[in-house]
Motif scaffolding. Structure first.
Motif, mmCIF file in Angstrom:
data_model
loop_
_atom_site.group_PDB
_atom_site.id
_atom_site.type_symbol
_atom_site.label_atom_id
_atom_site.label_comp_id
_atom_site.label_asym_id
_atom_site.label_seq_id
_atom_site.Cartn_x
_atom_site.Cartn_y
_atom_site.Cartn_z
ATOM 1 N N UNK A 70 50.185 1.100 9.965
ATOM 2 C CA UNK A 70 51.425 0.786 9.265
ATOM 3 C C UNK A 70 51.223 -0.423 8.368
ATOM 4 N N UNK A 71 51.520 -0.245 7.065
ATOM 5 C CA UNK A 71 51.446 -1.350 6.117
ATOM 6 C C UNK A 71 52.824 -1.959 5.864
ATOM 7 N N UNK A 72 53.831 -1.095 5.712
ATOM 8 C CA UNK A 72 55.188 -1.592 5.495
ATOM 9 C C UNK A 72 56.177 -0.498 5.842
ATOM 10 N N UNK A 73 57.428 -0.915 6.153
ATOM 11 C CA UNK A 73 58.514 0.015 6.478
ATOM 12 C C UNK A 73 59.758 -0.440 5.731
ATOM 13 N N UNK A 74 60.389 0.472 4.993
ATOM 14 C CA UNK A 74 61.630 0.098 4.303
ATOM 15 C C UNK A 74 62.380 1.359 3.872
ATOM 16 N N UNK A 75 63.704 1.341 4.039
ATOM 17 C CA UNK A 75 64.620 2.338 3.498
ATOM 18 C C UNK A 75 64.157 3.783 3.695
ATOM 19 N N UNK A 76 63.879 4.172 4.936
ATOM 20 C CA UNK A 76 63.504 5.559 5.212
ATOM 21 C C UNK A 76 62.129 5.936 4.707
ATOM 22 N N UNK A 77 61.291 4.959 4.415
ATOM 23 C CA UNK A 77 59.939 5.215 3.898
ATOM 24 C C UNK A 77 58.971 4.320 4.621
ATOM 25 N N UNK A 78 57.793 4.821 4.881
ATOM 26 C CA UNK A 78 56.757 4.057 5.549
ATOM 27 C C UNK A 78 55.462 4.201 4.769
ATOM 28 N N UNK A 79 54.758 3.087 4.577
ATOM 29 C CA UNK A 79 53.473 3.086 3.891
ATOM 30 C C UNK A 79 52.371 2.964 4.922
ATOM 31 N N UNK A 80 51.420 3.935 4.871
ATOM 32 C CA UNK A 80 50.339 4.002 5.858
ATOM 33 C C UNK A 80 48.988 3.979 5.168
ATOM 34 N N UNK A 81 48.049 3.293 5.800
ATOM 35 C CA UNK A 81 46.632 3.398 5.428
ATOM 36 C C UNK A 81 46.008 4.366 6.420
ATOM 37 N N UNK A 82 45.714 5.574 5.956
ATOM 38 C CA UNK A 82 45.273 6.613 6.894
ATOM 39 C C UNK A 82 43.840 7.039 6.597
ATOM 40 N N UNK A 83 43.277 7.698 7.571
ATOM 41 C CA UNK A 83 41.933 8.220 7.422
ATOM 42 C C UNK A 83 41.931 9.547 6.676
ATOM 43 N N UNK A 84 40.810 10.238 6.628
ATOM 44 C CA UNK A 84 40.708 11.508 5.897
ATOM 45 C C UNK A 84 41.618 12.587 6.506
ATOM 46 N N UNK A 85 42.139 13.464 5.634
ATOM 47 C CA UNK A 85 42.899 14.645 6.049
ATOM 48 C C UNK A 85 42.101 15.860 5.558
ATOM 49 N N UNK A 86 41.281 16.414 6.440
ATOM 50 C CA UNK A 86 40.332 17.464 6.040
ATOM 51 C C UNK A 86 41.024 18.711 5.513
ATOM 52 N N UNK A 87 42.175 19.084 6.105
ATOM 53 C CA UNK A 87 42.852 20.310 5.691
ATOM 54 C C UNK A 87 43.371 20.248 4.269
ATOM 55 N N UNK A 88 43.569 19.023 3.749
ATOM 56 C CA UNK A 88 44.015 18.859 2.366
ATOM 57 C C UNK A 88 42.909 18.378 1.446
#
Length: 488
Positions: free
Chosen positions: A421-439
């Motif tokens: 989790x990087x930040x949370x505000x107004x129904x939105x969340x910013x994430x630093x995530x790892x790879x998503x292979x299916x996409x």
């Protein structure tokens, strides 16, 4: 002193010029490799894979995600849509080519048939009055007789009294009484010819000879000498042979190509080289559920009696002149069971698989209703080797998926990943995530919408979370969210 000053100034200028020249050539040398590098594939634009519809005219960092923009090259579409094979390999494969051409197919259908009796040429003779069979002429079922041939002599006792009464009334000379007696004989079932004979000879004739009304084949003969028969009893049945039927079994797929009054050519093994011409008289409305064939009835002249019931025939149904259509060799089509594909040659040794809609097939040619244009060069032989190469590169798989990879399909898939989790505000969340292979995503930082605002109530920046998201109309929406190792 002045001379020394001038020399010093000239020396400085020469050094400066030399330095400037060196800088110029260095710049030229630095620029040359850049120009050479630019000789590669042309970049059309840059884009963010997360927002592919937004194009940028120069590279840099995406304004949407924490990632670099990706270049889109001019020839990417061709590589994605087709397969490229080295010309020497193509030559070794023994590829044969064909050109899409405009022409007409022989609009004919060949089917097997059997000769049958024409059921519309049937004569069924019955007894008109009660009587006794005095004689049966030398006839038997299966005999072929001429029209007017005698069949049975029948004694009708009721006719004897009526004929004597008729003769008596004729002798009175009263025309009205004679006419009334004549009508009575007709009502008793006496043939007109017999009445005229009795009137001419003035003698009663209770025995009548019943003859064949048509020429043809005796199918049944139900009486023998000495038998008594009642009114309406069947005596014999004759089937005409002037014309015969061919009963053809037409495959269901060709049912739309045949109609009544259509021209027909028939060939029989019994008469090699002879062609019998006729026409379709009926297409029966009932389909055979077991063989999935439709019965077609063809009428052929048979005045010489050569066509015998039970003979086999090969029938060619002529549908007339067909309209010009695009034609390709039938062997050029790759039939997968769900689609029909043709490999089209493109520039640079590329082959593009094109799905086509096929029409009728005849003489090794097949009509193409859509997918190709006149003059295109296609692979006629060896296409399965190219198809194998295309399958290795995933081209056919991408083509087969085609419309399956629509936005609605993507919206139904739930993608899962781990992020911080990087930040949370107004129904939105910013994430630093790892790879998503299916996409096909790499690691990145990006904002997500929350399906429910309270999903992130227990989270704070720095927490590691497991999350699942779907693609929505306005972006990516998180539907599962929990601290790593915790419960949603």
């Amino acid at each position: 002193m002045r001379k020394n000053t001038i020399k010093l100034a000239v020396l400085v200028a020469v050094v400066a010029a030399a330095s400037g020249g060196a800088g110029y050539w260095a710049a030229v040398q630095r620029e040359a490799p850049a120009q050479e590098a630019g000789a590669g594939p042309k970049v059309l634009y840059w884009y963010d894979p997360m927002v592919p519809n937004q194009h940028f005219d120069k590279p840099g960092k995406s304004p949407f995600m924490d990632m670099q923009l990706v270049p889109k090259y001019a020839d990417e579409g061709g590589e994605a849509a087709g397969v490229k094979i080295d010309p020497s390999v193509v030559q070794n494969l023994g590829i044969r080519w064909a050109t899409v051409e405009l022409g007409t197919l022989a609009d004919t259908t060949d089917v097997a048939a059997t000769v049958q009796l024409n059921e519309r040429q049937v004569a069924l003779v019955q007894a008109r009055s009660a009587g006794f069979v005095e004689r049966v002429y030398a006839r038997a079922p299966g005999d072929v007789i001429a029209r007017g041939a005698p069949m049975v002599d029948l004694l009708v006792p009721d006719w004897a009294g009526a004929q004597h009464e008729f003769l008596a009334l004729l002798r009175t000379g009263d025309p009205s009484l004679a006419q009334a007696a004549r009508e009575r004989l007709k009502l008793l079932g006496m043939p007109h010819e017999l009445i005229a004979r009795v009137e001419k000879t003035r003698q009663a004739r209770p025995v009548v000879t019943i003859s064949s009304p048509i020429s043809g084949l005796i199918q049944t003969l139900d009486v023998r000498a000495g038998m008594s028969v009642g009114p309406g009893a069947p005596l014999f049945k004759i089937n005409g042979l002037e014309t015969v039927w061919l009963e053809a079994a037409l495959p269901e797929a060709q049912a739309g190509q045949v109609a009544a009054k259509q021209g027909v050519e028939a060939r029989l093994a019994a008469y090699p080289g002879d062609v019998f011409k006729g026409k379709v008289v009926a297409v029966l409305p009932e389909m055979n559920a077991e063989s999935r064939t439709l019965r077609v009835r063809v009428e052929l002249p048979n005045r010489d009696g050569r066509l015998k019931p039970g003979m086999f025939a090969q029938v060619r149904l002529d549908a007339g002149i067909s309209q010009p259509v695009l034609l390709v060799p039938a062997e050029a089509v790759i039939r997968t069971g769900t689609r029909n594909v043709v490999l089209v040659e493109q520039e640079g040794g590329r082959f593009q698989p094109v799905e086509v809609q096929l029409g009728k097939e005849a003489g090794g040619k097949v009509a193409v209703l859509s997918g190709l244009t006149k003059g295109q060069k296609i692979v006629a032989s060896g296409q399965f080797l190219i198809d194998s190469e295309a399958s290795l590169k995933g081209v056919m798989a991408r083509m087969q998926e085609g419309s399956a990879a629509t936005s609605s399909d993507k919206a139904t898939a739930l993608y899962e990943a781990v992020g911080k989790v990087e930040s949370i505000k107004d129904g939105e969340i910013t994430l630093s995530h790892g790879p998503v292979a299916s996409l096909g995503w790499g690691a990145m930082t990006m904002p997500f919408k929350l399906a429910r605002p309270d999903m992130a109530a227990s989270l704070k920046p720095g927490d590691t979370v497991d999350f699942g998201f779907r693609q929505g109309d306005g972006g990516y929406v998180i539907e599962k969210l929990a601290k790593s190792g915790g419960k949603p």
